[in-house]
Design a protein around this motif. Structure first.
Motif, PDB file in Angstrom:
ATOM      1  N   ASN A   1       8.010   9.059 -10.806  1.00 40.53           N
ATOM      2  CA  ASN A   1       9.807   7.822 -11.908  1.00 40.53           C
ATOM      3  C   ASN A   1      10.830   7.635 -10.455  1.00 40.53           C
ATOM      4  OD1 ASN A   1       9.368   9.050 -13.735  1.00 40.53           O
ATOM      5  ND2 ASN A   1       9.769  11.280 -13.414  1.00 40.53           N
ATOM      6  N   HIS A   2      10.038   7.075  -9.030  1.00 44.67           N
ATOM      7  CA  HIS A   2      10.872   6.721  -7.687  1.00 44.67           C
ATOM      8  C   HIS A   2      10.975   5.085  -8.208  1.00 44.67           C
ATOM      9  CE1 HIS A   2      11.964   5.482  -3.718  1.00 44.67           C
ATOM     10  NE2 HIS A   2      11.892   7.112  -3.571  1.00 44.67           N
ATOM     11  N   LEU A   3      11.978   4.279  -9.147  1.00 35.95           N
ATOM     12  CA  LEU A   3      12.038   3.709  -9.231  1.00 35.95           C
ATOM     13  C   LEU A   3      12.192   2.119  -8.299  1.00 35.95           C
ATOM     14  CD1 LEU A   3      14.592   4.024 -12.204  1.00 35.95           C
ATOM     15  CD2 LEU A   3      12.275   3.952 -12.279  1.00 35.95           C
ATOM     16  N   MET A   4      13.356   2.598  -6.997  1.00 42.51           N
ATOM     17  CA  MET A   4      13.096   2.132  -5.341  1.00 42.51           C
ATOM     18  C   MET A   4      11.517   1.834  -5.287  1.00 42.51           C
ATOM     19  SD  MET A   4      15.999   1.210  -5.751  1.00 42.51           S
ATOM     20  CE  MET A   4      15.865   0.360  -3.809  1.00 42.51           C
ATOM     21  N   ALA A   5      11.208   2.342  -5.102  1.00 47.28           N
ATOM     22  CA  ALA A   5       9.250   1.942  -5.049  1.00 47.28           C
ATOM     23  C   ALA A   5       9.129   1.352  -6.096  1.00 47.28           C
ATOM     24  CB  ALA A   5       8.729   3.444  -5.001  1.00 47.28           C
ATOM     25  N   TYR A   6       8.888   0.543  -7.055  1.00 43.31           N
ATOM     26  CA  TYR A   6       8.327  -0.147  -8.141  1.00 43.31           C
ATOM     27  C   TYR A   6       9.282  -1.761  -8.252  1.00 43.31           C
ATOM     28  CZ  TYR A   6       6.279   3.311 -11.626  1.00 43.31           C
ATOM     29  OH  TYR A   6       5.233   4.618 -11.666  1.00 43.31           O
ATOM     30  N   ASN A   7      10.069  -1.350  -7.526  1.00 44.20           N
ATOM     31  CA  ASN A   7      11.792  -2.424  -7.511  1.00 44.20           C
ATOM     32  C   ASN A   7      10.806  -2.959  -6.212  1.00 44.20           C
ATOM     33  OD1 ASN A   7      13.799  -4.038  -6.523  1.00 44.20           O
ATOM     34  ND2 ASN A   7      14.622  -3.542  -7.670  1.00 44.20           N
TER      35      ASN A   7
ATOM     36  N   ARG B   1       0.707  -1.222  -0.218  1.00 45.78           N
ATOM     37  CA  ARG B   1       0.322   0.391   0.277  1.00 45.78           C
ATOM     38  C   ARG B   1       0.834   1.532   0.211  1.00 45.78           C
ATOM     39  NH1 ARG B   1      -1.420   2.472   3.876  1.00 45.78           N
ATOM     40  NH2 ARG B   1      -0.645   1.650   5.573  1.00 45.78           N
ATOM     41  N   LEU B   2       1.900   0.981   0.917  1.00 43.78           N
ATOM     42  CA  LEU B   2       2.814   2.153   1.125  1.00 43.78           C
ATOM     43  C   LEU B   2       3.663   2.403  -0.180  1.00 43.78           C
ATOM     44  CD1 LEU B   2       3.587   1.839   4.580  1.00 43.78           C
ATOM     45  CD2 LEU B   2       2.193   3.600   3.621  1.00 43.78           C
ATOM     46  N   PHE B   3       4.331   1.642  -0.316  1.00 45.34           N
ATOM     47  CA  PHE B   3       4.755   1.354  -1.862  1.00 45.34           C
ATOM     48  C   PHE B   3       4.162   2.108  -3.240  1.00 45.34           C
ATOM     49  CE2 PHE B   3       8.035  -1.975   0.085  1.00 45.34           C
ATOM     50  CZ  PHE B   3       9.561  -0.425  -0.025  1.00 45.34           C
ATOM     51  N   GLN B   4       2.741   1.539  -2.965  1.00 47.13           N
ATOM     52  CA  GLN B   4       2.194   2.417  -4.307  1.00 47.13           C
ATOM     53  C   GLN B   4       1.926   3.887  -4.230  1.00 47.13           C
ATOM     54  OE1 GLN B   4       1.201  -0.030  -6.391  1.00 47.13           O
ATOM     55  NE2 GLN B   4       0.615   2.269  -7.805  1.00 47.13           N
ATOM     56  N   LYS B   5       1.841   4.065  -2.645  1.00 47.78           N
ATOM     57  CA  LYS B   5       1.370   5.854  -2.635  1.00 47.78           C
ATOM     58  C   LYS B   5       2.802   6.255  -3.226  1.00 47.78           C
ATOM     59  CE  LYS B   5       0.181   9.351   0.691  1.00 47.78           C
ATOM     60  NZ  LYS B   5      -1.286   9.961   0.671  1.00 47.78           N
ATOM     61  N   THR B   6       4.099   5.648  -3.275  1.00 46.29           N
ATOM     62  CA  THR B   6       5.087   6.664  -3.396  1.00 46.29           C
ATOM     63  C   THR B   6       4.858   6.701  -4.207  1.00 46.29           C
ATOM     64  OG1 THR B   6       6.586   5.398  -1.213  1.00 46.29           O
ATOM     65  CG2 THR B   6       7.293   6.444  -3.446  1.00 46.29           C
ATOM     66  N   ILE B   7       4.497   5.638  -5.243  1.00 46.58           N
ATOM     67  CA  ILE B   7       4.861   5.912  -6.997  1.00 46.58           C
ATOM     68  C   ILE B   7       3.641   6.864  -7.109  1.00 46.58           C
ATOM     69  CG2 ILE B   7       3.868   4.224  -9.417  1.00 46.58           C
ATOM     70  CD1 ILE B   7       5.194   1.943  -7.394  1.00 46.58           C
ATOM     71  N   ASP B   8       2.686   6.786  -6.619  1.00 51.23           N
ATOM     72  CA  ASP B   8       1.156   7.531  -6.774  1.00 51.23           C
ATOM     73  C   ASP B   8       1.875   9.416  -6.578  1.00 51.23           C
ATOM     74  OD1 ASP B   8      -0.230   5.858  -7.525  1.00 51.23           O
ATOM     75  OD2 ASP B   8      -1.354   5.535  -5.600  1.00 51.23           O
TER      76      ASP B   8
END
Length: 70
Positions: free
Chosen positions: A45-51, A34-41
């Motif tokens: 361009n936050h590549l580490m969040a996708y990883n 949930r939090l990584f998805q919010k980071t991406i939202d």
């Protein structure tokens, strides 16, 4: 502490990302996802969040199956 920081700055992608990392390290993959998805939202361009989002999904699968080799 991350929850409080996020409450004060809900649109800060780095706070959200760091909170997500702490949830992943704490073996709480649902919250990490949930939090990584919010980071991406917040920061597309936050590549580490996708990883680490992918890693969180993998951890969730392992927790559900009970098999660490999957």
């Amino acid at each position: 502490r991350f929850a409080r920081a996020h409450e004060l700055s809900p649109n800060d992608s780095e706070i959200t990302f760091n909170w997500a990392m702490s949830q992943l390290e704490g073996d709480i993959p649902e919250d990490a996802i949930r939090l990584f998805q919010k980071t991406i939202d917040l920061a597309p361009n936050h590549l580490m969040a996708y990883n680490l989002l992918g890693k969180s999904y993998g951890r969730k699968k392992n927790v559900r199956s009970g098999n660490p080799c999957l």
